[in-house]
Design a protein around this motif. Structure first.
Motif, mmCIF file in Angstrom:
data_model
loop_
_atom_site.group_PDB
_atom_site.id
_atom_site.type_symbol
_atom_site.label_atom_id
_atom_site.label_comp_id
_atom_site.label_asym_id
_atom_site.label_seq_id
_atom_site.Cartn_x
_atom_site.Cartn_y
_atom_site.Cartn_z
ATOM 1 N N ASP A 186 7.017 6.142 -87.549
ATOM 2 C CA ASP A 186 6.859 6.972 -88.754
ATOM 3 C C ASP A 186 7.162 6.173 -90.020
ATOM 4 O O ASP A 186 6.492 6.339 -91.048
ATOM 5 C CB ASP A 186 7.783 8.185 -88.660
ATOM 6 N N ILE A 187 8.155 5.299 -89.954
ATOM 7 C CA ILE A 187 8.508 4.491 -91.130
ATOM 8 C C ILE A 187 7.369 3.529 -91.475
ATOM 9 O O ILE A 187 7.014 3.346 -92.650
ATOM 10 C CB ILE A 187 9.815 3.721 -90.875
ATOM 11 N N GLN A 188 6.769 2.923 -90.441
ATOM 12 C CA GLN A 188 5.648 2.013 -90.688
ATOM 13 C C GLN A 188 4.456 2.754 -91.287
ATOM 14 O O GLN A 188 3.770 2.237 -92.178
ATOM 15 C CB GLN A 188 5.242 1.320 -89.386
ATOM 16 N N LYS A 189 4.215 3.968 -90.815
ATOM 17 C CA LYS A 189 3.123 4.758 -91.379
ATOM 18 C C LYS A 189 3.374 5.087 -92.845
ATOM 19 O O LYS A 189 2.464 5.037 -93.673
ATOM 20 C CB LYS A 189 2.946 6.039 -90.570
ATOM 21 N N LEU A 190 4.624 5.415 -93.172
ATOM 22 C CA LEU A 190 4.956 5.717 -94.562
ATOM 23 C C LEU A 190 4.781 4.489 -95.447
ATOM 24 O O LEU A 190 4.252 4.583 -96.571
ATOM 25 C CB LEU A 190 6.393 6.235 -94.657
ATOM 26 N N TRP A 191 5.221 3.334 -94.956
ATOM 27 C CA TRP A 191 5.063 2.114 -95.732
ATOM 28 C C TRP A 191 3.581 1.779 -95.911
ATOM 29 O O TRP A 191 3.151 1.339 -96.994
ATOM 30 C CB TRP A 191 5.774 0.949 -95.042
ATOM 31 N N ALA A 192 2.792 1.945 -94.871
ATOM 32 C CA ALA A 192 1.353 1.676 -94.975
ATOM 33 C C ALA A 192 0.694 2.605 -95.984
ATOM 34 O O ALA A 192 -0.135 2.185 -96.808
ATOM 35 C CB ALA A 192 0.691 1.813 -93.606
ATOM 36 N N LEU A 193 1.051 3.906 -95.918
ATOM 37 C CA LEU A 193 0.492 4.866 -96.869
ATOM 38 C C LEU A 193 0.911 4.534 -98.294
ATOM 39 O O LEU A 193 0.092 4.599 -99.228
ATOM 40 C CB LEU A 193 0.950 6.272 -96.494
ATOM 41 N N ALA A 249 1.676 1.577 -99.455
ATOM 42 C CA ALA A 249 0.952 0.375 -99.880
ATOM 43 C C ALA A 249 -0.467 0.713 -100.313
ATOM 44 O O ALA A 249 -0.972 0.193 -101.321
ATOM 45 C CB ALA A 249 0.937 -0.642 -98.739
ATOM 46 N N LEU A 250 -1.137 1.598 -99.563
ATOM 47 C CA LEU A 250 -2.500 2.007 -99.935
ATOM 48 C C LEU A 250 -2.515 2.732 -101.271
ATOM 49 O O LEU A 250 -3.414 2.501 -102.102
ATOM 50 C CB LEU A 250 -3.094 2.892 -98.836
ATOM 51 N N LEU A 251 -1.546 3.611 -101.480
ATOM 52 C CA LEU A 251 -1.480 4.338 -102.753
ATOM 53 C C LEU A 251 -1.242 3.385 -103.915
ATOM 54 O O LEU A 251 -1.859 3.518 -104.982
ATOM 55 C CB LEU A 251 -0.379 5.398 -102.690
ATOM 56 N N VAL A 252 -0.335 2.426 -103.730
ATOM 57 C CA VAL A 252 -0.064 1.447 -104.789
ATOM 58 C C VAL A 252 -1.307 0.633 -105.104
ATOM 59 O O VAL A 252 -1.641 0.378 -106.278
ATOM 60 C CB VAL A 252 1.101 0.533 -104.382
#
Length: 353
Positions: A3-10, A12-15
């Protein structure tokens, strides 16, 4: 992914999305340079495999690409300018022909009232807008030319493109390796596999389809010139550019060239000759160009290409157009894997509930 990796990936995409929107005004030379570097990297890799150093290989590829671009611009821009002037003189003639020949024929054939097709008013409006458009372009150019900041910005962007291209091309493999090293080890194989699939699609479409477009543009231009069409260069290049979507170049080209040939010659045989040119081009595309330059790799669906380009232009202008196809390729790969995962899941199976 956790879940933490998914949040970081999301995140990064938003940024990245926010940065693209905020920095749109300065991204153009970097995106064009990245595209050119992506196109030239396989050639540089092949030269490296033959024993050349990376810098020398990149220099040879960079000089070759630059020479082709410069020669193409020097050869085509004056010809296109002359053909645009010729087109400007022919449009009023075509409108007169429509008014004197086509409209009366339609009225006789379809039994239409005399004033049901107001071509005179249409011609007046078109002429006025054509004149105002020319004046508007002149005003825009005078403002741009009179603004030292705008001129310097434009020149800086043009100068930046080859500089960015050279350095990205030289360090392309290093940058890709570093990006791969940044990935969490648990998902690195999966992401690398997805990236390879995206590269296969983009390579098949961009590298292959661009060469197909160039070849078709040359074929159509030479063929229409042999037919004797005055606007052969504009029509041939337009058909070649439209070939970014399969069959679109054929449809657009044969329609536009057929209309131009009819107004120039008024002979059915010339329409057949134009049709023959595009038939030969279509056969060469299907039997020679696409198998040779694109191969049997899966590319982007024509509808996906149209939607991606239009959506990219709507969301982020020219920057969005440049990003449209890479983003579409990534989405296509992700959807393909999501579809496979769904077919293998309990939700899809008969006993899923």
């Amino acid at each position: 992914m956790t879940d933490i990796q998914k949040l970081w990936a999301l995140a990064a995409l938003l940024v990245m999305a926010v940065l693209v929107v905020m920095l749109e005004a300065i991204l153009m030379p970097f995106l064009v340079g990245a595209l050119l570097a992506y196109l030239g990297d396989p050639l540089a890799d092949r030269l490296e495999e033959r024993g050349l150093g990376r810098t020398l290989a990149v220099t040879l590829v960079f000089v070759s690409l630059s020479s082709v671009v410069v020669i193409g611009i020097l050869l085509t821009i004056p010809l296109i300018g002359r053909q645009l002037d010729l087109l400007a003189t022919k449009i009023p003639q075509w409108l007169h022909a429509i008014q004197d020949v086509l409209i009366p024929w339609l009225q006789r054939t379809m039994d239409l009232p005399k004033d049901s097709l107001p071509i005179t008013q249409f011609r007046t409006v078109l002429t006025e807008n054509w004149t105002s458009a020319g004046g508007l372009l002149g005003q825009i150019w005078s403002k741009v030319a009179g603004s030292s900041v705008a001129m310097l910005t434009g020149l800086a962007n043009l100068v930046l493109i080859p500089v960015v291209t050279f350095y990205l091309l030289r360090d392309w493999d290093v940058l890709m390796a570093r990006l791969r090293d940044l990935l969490p080890r648990s998902i690195e194989p999966t992401v690398a596999g997805l990236a390879n699939e995206c590269d296969e699609i983009l390579g098949a479409f961009i590298r292959g389809q661009l060469l197909v477009m160039l070849a078709l543009g040359i074929i159509y231009t030479i063929g229409l010139k042999m037919v004797g069409l005055d606007l052969a260069l504009i029509l041939g290049l337009t058909a070649g550019l439209a070939s970014i979507v399969p069959y679109m170049g054929f449809i657009v080209g044969i329609a536009a060239a057929g209309i131009a040939a009819w107004f120039q010659f008024h002979e059915l045989s010339m329409l057949l000759a134009v049709g023959g040119v595009f038939a030969v081009g279509q056969m060469l595309e299907g039997m020679v160009l696409t198998p040779l330059l694109v191969g049997d790799r899966i590319g982007l669906h024509p509808v996906a290409v149209i939607f991606a380009i239009m959506a990219g232009g709507q969301l982020a202008g020219f920057t969005g157009v440049l990003l449209a196809l890479p983003v579409a390729a990534v989405i296509m790969v992700l959807l393909r894997h999501a579809h496979s995962s769904y077919k293998d899941s309990k939700l899809y199976s008969a006993d899923g509930l």
